[in-house]
Motif scaffolding. Structure first.
Motif, PDB file in Angstrom:
ATOM      1  N   HIS A   1       0.864  -1.138   0.299  1.00 57.68           N
ATOM      2  CA  HIS A   1      -0.005   0.040  -0.013  1.00 57.68           C
ATOM      3  C   HIS A   1       1.118   1.278   0.222  1.00 57.68           C
ATOM      4  O   HIS A   1       0.830   2.153  -0.744  1.00 57.68           O
TER       5      HIS A   1
ATOM      6  N   ILE B   1      -3.101  -2.016  -4.344  1.00 52.54           N
ATOM      7  CA  ILE B   1      -3.882  -2.501  -3.574  1.00 52.54           C
ATOM      8  C   ILE B   1      -3.661  -4.281  -4.560  1.00 52.54           C
ATOM      9  O   ILE B   1      -3.918  -3.669  -5.337  1.00 52.54           O
TER      10      ILE B   1
ATOM     11  N   TRP C   1      -4.021   2.717  -5.491  1.00 50.96           N
ATOM     12  CA  TRP C   1      -5.099   3.712  -4.553  1.00 50.96           C
ATOM     13  C   TRP C   1      -5.017   4.983  -4.619  1.00 50.96           C
ATOM     14  O   TRP C   1      -5.715   6.423  -4.378  1.00 50.96           O
ATOM     15  N   LYS C   2      -3.609   4.463  -5.154  1.00 49.37           N
ATOM     16  CA  LYS C   2      -2.808   6.666  -4.826  1.00 49.37           C
ATOM     17  C   LYS C   2      -2.435   6.914  -6.297  1.00 49.37           C
ATOM     18  O   LYS C   2      -2.009   6.784  -7.309  1.00 49.37           O
TER      19      LYS C   2
ATOM     20  N   HIS D   1      -5.895  10.369  -2.785  1.00 50.80           N
ATOM     21  CA  HIS D   1      -6.271   9.295  -3.645  1.00 50.80           C
ATOM     22  C   HIS D   1      -7.078   9.655  -4.257  1.00 50.80           C
ATOM     23  O   HIS D   1      -7.740  10.112  -5.113  1.00 50.80           O
TER      24      HIS D   1
ATOM     25  N   THR E   1     -15.456   2.256  -6.064  1.00 49.01           N
ATOM     26  CA  THR E   1     -13.855   1.708  -6.602  1.00 49.01           C
ATOM     27  C   THR E   1     -12.693   1.019  -5.962  1.00 49.01           C
ATOM     28  O   THR E   1     -12.862   1.445  -4.484  1.00 49.01           O
TER      29      THR E   1
ATOM     30  N   SER F   1     -10.254   0.207  -2.417  1.00 47.75           N
ATOM     31  CA  SER F   1      -9.244   1.012  -1.668  1.00 47.75           C
ATOM     32  C   SER F   1      -8.423  -0.242  -0.780  1.00 47.75           C
ATOM     33  O   SER F   1      -9.045  -0.982  -0.934  1.00 47.75           O
ATOM     34  N   ARG F   2      -7.634   0.535  -0.203  1.00 50.94           N
ATOM     35  CA  ARG F   2      -6.900  -0.251   0.973  1.00 50.94           C
ATOM     36  C   ARG F   2      -7.315  -0.946   1.846  1.00 50.94           C
ATOM     37  O   ARG F   2      -6.722  -1.962   2.204  1.00 50.94           O
TER      38      ARG F   2
ATOM     39  N   ASP G   1     -10.729   6.367   1.817  1.00 51.84           N
ATOM     40  CA  ASP G   1      -9.950   6.739   1.655  1.00 51.84           C
ATOM     41  C   ASP G   1      -9.193   6.434   3.029  1.00 51.84           C
ATOM     42  O   ASP G   1      -8.279   7.055   3.268  1.00 51.84           O
TER      43      ASP G   1
END
Length: 608
Positions: free
Chosen positions: A127, A132, A168-169, A176, A202, A204-205, A266
């Motif tokens: 991460h 991810i 994710w970034k 984010h 979407t 994400s972590r 986020d």
């Protein structure tokens, strides 16, 4: 799983034609490739992954790009890539040979916690590199080959298969990625995927961490089908996970479950904390193998209000039969009040009626809706559908009416202080419970049609699932139509989309219960709730919230709030409180808001 299927290529040679690797039996196969066992010229074992070129739209496999970026970052522990090449049909990647996690013997709680620590360390580095994984599951965790005398179920943990990895970034801004939802899009494994992933949000972590939770539960549970029924559809898997009672878990794992399932889109997981927490199972509660009951959904009233100039508004609820409904409707029309929102729940109706400045006439009745022709339009003398209520097959249909004088209602008058009239009761009541022989064609739907809208064309259709609903809506968005009415009856969804509605953009937030986080994020993006519908069938719950950007951003519409009732009773007291503050109902719904003892938000505001 080992297969005897022969490889299409038995040898890998370098550019000079010198033998480098020999390929043997197949080890496994997935949606993006197949893996074979092999050996190098020194008889060292290797794994060889073949990925078809016809599945790689933009050249070399995306996984190669991810591996290269992670190797450059240098922090994530990776299986060593020994060689890359291609054949006529495939891209080929040769890696160190790793072994599957040894689960022949059920691991101890201490071993499961060691697994958790190692996995979280991998996620932390992955991460931090901006990626991810996207398909975390037990089968994608591998170990260095076990020594002959090894008694542990893994020796050195590795995460493999980055074919579904994503960033994710944002690579250019470092921020984010933006939140979005596309319910028809899902990549991953149903059993291990988070509810967010299953619903098309979407990635994400938090999704990697939630998938790790399901992996840890599977390691603990001998009877894996008890909590992980191999659902063939996303809706069933979502409902199972939302209703899963985690009271059987050891204390630390239970706390981990609560933490990761409550992470915001986020929000950064607290990796260091959980690495410490899983350092020991000292004084932890034991794992309970008995099958706990599933969590029960809480059904509540969800009311959307907008701050507006003073206006007349009235509500009716628990309307028990068809003809009483028409009595109420006709009395409202006489006072220039029109239905703006309607809900059919528990075989009764609830209505919101107000003085809509644009409406000049309104009709309430049943009309056949074509479920086949997606281009069918509903238009009759400049009347357009402004509310879909229900399919015409309810037990409440065709019952005898009461006298209009038996009806009681509460209304907000258009005086300056917005006070509501004081009434003895809020319910629509009927003293005669006799039956009528009238029958209504059950192929028709109850609708409200109004004259005076801005619409110039409408499409109305019935579909059998939310996936079908979204696909139809997505197609019509491209043609300049927007959802102006939505309802659900049983497994059926019905919608109306209108051209020249007062919207410039539209999205839908979809969930198995109230999608609070999605609504809050859409508010920040400039959307407002304009329609809602919910469905409960065969213990499967669904809710869809339509959110739109208004063409004219009037000050009176800038503030929107949502109130959720404390119990299952109609929120008459709350509506009166809102009227005093010049907040008027624009949409309401009776839906599942949470499961078990989980808290649900009682109030949301677009200004939060």
């Amino acid at each position: 799983m080992v297969s005897d299927d022969p490889p299409t290529l038995t040898e890998i040679k370098d550019e000079k034609g010198i033998l480098k690797y020999s390929i043997q039996q197949r080890l496994g196969e997935g949606g993006y490739g197949r893996v074979y066992a092999g050996t190098d010229t020194n008889n060292n074992k290797v794994a060889v992954k073949f990925e078809p070129k016809n599945k790689c739209t933009y050249g070399t496999p995306y996984e190669w790009e991810v591996y290269s970026a992670l190797e450059k970052d240098g922090k994530t522990k990776l299986n060593e890539i020994l060689y890359k090449c291609s054949s006529k049909e495939d891209y080929i990647m040769v890696m160190d040979m790793l072994e599957s996690i040894n689960v022949d013997k059920k691991p101890s709680l201490e071993e499961v916690y060691r697994f958790a620590r190692e996995a979280i360390k991998i996620f932390q580095n992955l991460h931090q590199a901006g990626y991810i994984h996207g398909d975390v599951k037990l089968g994608n965790f591998l170990s260095k080959p076990h020594s002959e005398n090894s008694t542990t179920f893994f020796d050195d943990l590795f995460l493999v298969d980055f074919g579904l990895a994503s960033r994710w970034k944002d690579n250019s801004t470092g921020r984010h990625v933006e939140y979005s939802q596309h319910p028809t899009k899902f990549r991953g494994t149903l059993t291990y995927a988070s509810v967010h992933a299953l619903l098309g949000r979407t990635a994400s972590r938090r999704d990697d961490m939630i998938s790790l939770l399901y992996t840890l539960i599977e390691l603990l549970e001998e009877n894996k089908d008890k909590y992980f029924r191999r659902n063939k559809d996303k809706l069933g898997s979502c409902n199972d996970k939302m209703k899963m009672n985690l009271g059987f878990l050891p204390t630390k794992l239970k706390e981990f479950a609560k933490n990761v399932t409550e992470l915001k889109f986020d929000e950064e997981p607290n990796y260091d904390k959980w690495i410490r927490e899983f350092q020991s199972n000292h004084n932890d509660s034991p794992y309970v193998t008995s099958n706990p009951c599933k969590k029960v959904g809480k059904t509540r009233w969800i009311t959307v209000v907008n701050t507006r100039y003073p206006m007349k508004q009235r509500y009716h609820f628990e309307i028990q039969n068809e003809k009483m409904l028409h009595c109420i409707f006709n009395k409202g029309i006489q006072e220039k009040l029109y239905i703006s929102s309607a809900v059919f729940y528990n075989d009764t109706w609830a209505l919101i009626m107000d003085e809509n400045k644009s409406f000049t006439e309104q009709e309430l009745g049943y009309e056949a809706i074509n479920s086949e022709d997606s281009k069918s339009s509903i238009k009759n003398g400049n009347f357009y559908i402004t509310a879909l209520i229900k399919k015409a097959n309810s037990t409440a249909d065709g019952q005898i009416d009461g006298n209009v004088n038996d009806i009681t209602e509460v209304k907000a008058d258009d005086n300056a202080d917005g006070k509501a009239d004081d009434k003895a009761g809020d319910k629509a009541t009927n003293k005669d419970d006799g039956k009528s022989d009238d029958k209504i064609d059950d192929t028709k739907w109850q609708i409200v049609k109004s004259k005076g809208t801005t619409y110039t064309h409408q499409v109305c259709q019935i579909v059998d699932s939310y996936t079908d609903l979204y696909q139809k809506i997505y197609q019509l968005w491209k043609l300049g139509h927007f959802v102006t009415s939505l309802t659900a009856t049983g497994k059926k969804w019905a919608f109306v989309m209108s051209r020249d509605a007062e919207f410039s953009a539209q999205v839908i937030e979809y969930d198995v219960c109230f999608p609070a986080e999605g609504i809050l994020r859409r508010w920040k993006q400039g959307y407002m709730v304009t329609a809602m519908a919910a469905s409960t069938t065969d213990n499967l719950t669904e809710m869809a919230v339509v959110m739109s950007v208004l063409k004219t951003n009037k000050a009176v519409n800038e503030l929107q709030e949502i109130f959720i009732s404390d119990g299952e009773e109609f929120p008459s007291k709350k509506l009166k409180e809102c009227w005093f503050k010049r907040k008027y109902v624009t949409s309401f719904c009776y839906a599942t808001v949470s499961f078990g003892e989980e808290e649900y938000p009682k109030h949301l505001s677009s200004k939060e």
